[in-house]
Write a protein that holds these residues in place. Structure first.
Motif, PDB file in Angstrom:
ATOM      1  N   GLY A  72      62.796  90.271  -7.593  1.00 31.14           N
ATOM      2  CA  GLY A  72      61.964  90.258  -8.790  1.00 31.14           C
ATOM      3  C   GLY A  72      60.501  90.211  -8.416  1.00 31.14           C
ATOM      4  O   GLY A  72      60.130  90.311  -7.247  1.00 31.14           O
ATOM      5  N   ASN A  75      54.415  91.870 -12.905  1.00 32.27           N
ATOM      6  CA  ASN A  75      53.669  93.103 -13.116  1.00 32.27           C
ATOM      7  C   ASN A  75      52.186  92.873 -13.371  1.00 32.27           C
ATOM      8  O   ASN A  75      51.375  93.764 -13.134  1.00 32.27           O
ATOM      9  CB  ASN A  75      54.266  93.872 -14.301  1.00 32.27           C
ATOM     10  CG  ASN A  75      55.614  94.476 -13.990  1.00 32.27           C
ATOM     11  OD1 ASN A  75      55.826  95.009 -12.915  1.00 32.27           O
ATOM     12  ND2 ASN A  75      56.542  94.378 -14.934  1.00 32.27           N
ATOM     13  N   SER A 101      55.019  88.416 -17.458  1.00 37.44           N
ATOM     14  CA  SER A 101      55.201  89.787 -16.967  1.00 37.44           C
ATOM     15  C   SER A 101      56.288  89.870 -15.886  1.00 37.44           C
ATOM     16  O   SER A 101      56.420  90.892 -15.210  1.00 37.44           O
ATOM     17  CB  SER A 101      53.890  90.329 -16.404  1.00 37.44           C
ATOM     18  OG  SER A 101      53.552  89.706 -15.166  1.00 37.44           O
ATOM     19  N   TRP A 103      59.623  90.427 -13.839  1.00 39.93           N
ATOM     20  CA  TRP A 103      60.713  91.392 -13.870  1.00 39.93           C
ATOM     21  C   TRP A 103      61.722  91.032 -12.786  1.00 39.93           C
ATOM     22  O   TRP A 103      61.384  90.360 -11.799  1.00 39.93           O
ATOM     23  CB  TRP A 103      60.212  92.828 -13.633  1.00 39.93           C
ATOM     24  CG  TRP A 103      59.607  93.022 -12.263  1.00 39.93           C
ATOM     25  CD1 TRP A 103      58.300  92.851 -11.904  1.00 39.93           C
ATOM     26  CD2 TRP A 103      60.306  93.376 -11.062  1.00 39.93           C
ATOM     27  NE1 TRP A 103      58.131  93.074 -10.564  1.00 39.93           N
ATOM     28  CE2 TRP A 103      59.345  93.404 -10.024  1.00 39.93           C
ATOM     29  CE3 TRP A 103      61.625  93.663 -10.765  1.00 39.93           C
ATOM     30  CZ2 TRP A 103      59.684  93.716  -8.703  1.00 39.93           C
ATOM     31  CZ3 TRP A 103      61.974  93.979  -9.457  1.00 39.93           C
ATOM     32  CH2 TRP A 103      60.996  94.006  -8.448  1.00 39.93           C
ATOM     33  N   THR A 104      62.962  91.466 -12.949  1.00 42.94           N
ATOM     34  CA  THR A 104      63.978  91.338 -11.901  1.00 42.94           C
ATOM     35  C   THR A 104      64.858  92.581 -11.928  1.00 42.94           C
ATOM     36  O   THR A 104      64.685  93.464 -12.776  1.00 42.94           O
ATOM     37  CB  THR A 104      64.874  90.088 -12.075  1.00 42.94           C
ATOM     38  OG1 THR A 104      65.762  90.302 -13.194  1.00 42.94           O
ATOM     39  CG2 THR A 104      64.041  88.836 -12.300  1.00 42.94           C
ATOM     40  N   ASP A 105      65.809  92.623 -11.034  1.00 47.93           N
ATOM     41  CA  ASP A 105      66.724  93.768 -10.979  1.00 47.93           C
ATOM     42  C   ASP A 105      67.849  93.666 -12.009  1.00 47.93           C
ATOM     43  O   ASP A 105      68.777  94.476 -12.013  1.00 47.93           O
ATOM     44  CB  ASP A 105      67.304  93.923  -9.567  1.00 47.93           C
ATOM     45  CG  ASP A 105      67.981  92.651  -9.068  1.00 47.93           C
ATOM     46  OD1 ASP A 105      68.260  91.740  -9.893  1.00 47.93           O
ATOM     47  OD2 ASP A 105      68.219  92.549  -7.857  1.00 47.93           O
ATOM     48  N   ASP A 107      68.192  92.696 -16.289  1.00 46.60           N
ATOM     49  CA  ASP A 107      67.481  92.316 -17.516  1.00 46.60           C
ATOM     50  C   ASP A 107      67.937  90.968 -18.059  1.00 46.60           C
ATOM     51  O   ASP A 107      67.125  90.177 -18.553  1.00 46.60           O
ATOM     52  CB  ASP A 107      67.667  93.392 -18.591  1.00 46.60           C
ATOM     53  CG  ASP A 107      66.917  94.675 -18.261  1.00 46.60           C
ATOM     54  OD1 ASP A 107      65.994  94.622 -17.422  1.00 46.60           O
ATOM     55  OD2 ASP A 107      67.253  95.730 -18.835  1.00 46.60           O
ATOM     56  N   THR A 110      66.357  88.306 -16.048  1.00 45.34           N
ATOM     57  CA  THR A 110      64.933  88.183 -16.360  1.00 45.34           C
ATOM     58  C   THR A 110      64.729  87.257 -17.545  1.00 45.34           C
ATOM     59  O   THR A 110      63.871  86.365 -17.524  1.00 45.34           O
ATOM     60  CB  THR A 110      64.319  89.560 -16.656  1.00 45.34           C
ATOM     61  OG1 THR A 110      64.497  90.416 -15.530  1.00 45.34           O
ATOM     62  CG2 THR A 110      62.837  89.433 -16.956  1.00 45.34           C
ATOM     63  N   LYS A 114      62.888  83.397 -17.590  1.00 44.34           N
ATOM     64  CA  LYS A 114      61.741  83.079 -18.442  1.00 44.34           C
ATOM     65  C   LYS A 114      61.992  81.853 -19.322  1.00 44.34           C
ATOM     66  O   LYS A 114      61.051  81.315 -19.922  1.00 44.34           O
ATOM     67  CB  LYS A 114      61.396  84.280 -19.326  1.00 44.34           C
ATOM     68  CG  LYS A 114      60.816  85.462 -18.562  1.00 44.34           C
ATOM     69  CD  LYS A 114      60.482  86.612 -19.507  1.00 44.34           C
ATOM     70  CE  LYS A 114      59.836  87.770 -18.756  1.00 44.34           C
ATOM     71  NZ  LYS A 114      59.467  88.885 -19.664  1.00 44.34           N
TER      72      LYS A 114
END
Length: 212
Positions: A72, A75, A101, A103-105, A107, A110, A114
């Motif tokens: 991850g 961005n 912002s 991100w990971t591989d 969804d 992710t 968060k």
């Protein structure tokens, strides 16, 4: 008896394959030294040439659990490297990360990262690193700085490569932090525990302020 031996052998082979596939990505990586917050230092007041971190820069991480690992990063982030007399050891680094912002591989992962179980980005939408010292060791450097993450600030020290050129400054590092040090304690599922170690990967490119 023959079938039983064959069955046990197959189970052992599967178990061994599983262990091999779930290797800890932090193994063999340098671990950051973590201390209590250092606060601002004289180095922070140094005046020099300001280089602004560019869009080519990346901040990433690798986390893992018993059954596998995920990559991850973030961005959105900005910051600067203030170079004093062309000498990184007299200089400073400051980076602010927009944790929303992330991100990971995956969804679904992710969204979970968060949440309050991990980064709790709604209440802590940013993370920040401010260097408190840079020491040269051979061709490389040891960078120390206060890292604020999820409402917790600790002083971390990690190895880095810093290259100074006429057109800018490059800094890269790969090291391990312990998520428990920053209050991220979600254990994972009983049969799929999350490891404490997180690999941090930094690749920062900074251009002169006038050119950024």
């Amino acid at each position: 008896m023959t079938r039983r031996i064959l069955w046990v052998t197959m189970l052992a082979a599967l178990a061994l394959a599983g262990l091999t596939g779930c290797e800890n990505p932090a193994t063999g990586k340098p671990e950051a030294e973590v201390k209590e917050q250092a606060g601002t230092s004289g180095g922070m007041q140094a005046e020099g040439t300001r280089f602004v971190i560019t869009d080519e820069s990346t901040i990433g991480f690798v986390g893992s659990k018993v059954t596998g690992s995920h990559t991850g990063g973030f961005n959105e982030f900005d910051g600067e490297i203030v170079l004093v007399g062309g000498d990184p050891s007299k200089s400073r680094v400051e980076v602010t990360i927009d944790t929303t912002s992330m991100w990971t591989d995956n969804d679904r992962l992710t969204g979970h990262l968060k949440s309050p179980d991990f980064f709790e980005v709604e209440n802590f939408p940013s993370a920040k690193f401010v260097s408190t010292g840079i020491m040269q060791e051979g061709d490389n450097f040891m960078i120390s700085g206060d890292l604020s993450l999820r409402g917790v600030t600790k002083n971390v020290t990690f190895p880095a490569t810093i290259t100074v050129a006429e057109g800018g400054v490059q800094a890269s590092a790969e090291f391990v932090i312990q998520r428990f040090d920053f209050g991220i304690e979600y254990p994972g599922k009983p049969d799929d525990l999350i490891r404490d170690e997180v690999v941090v990967k930094l690749d920062l490119s900074a251009a002169p302020e006038s050119a950024a």
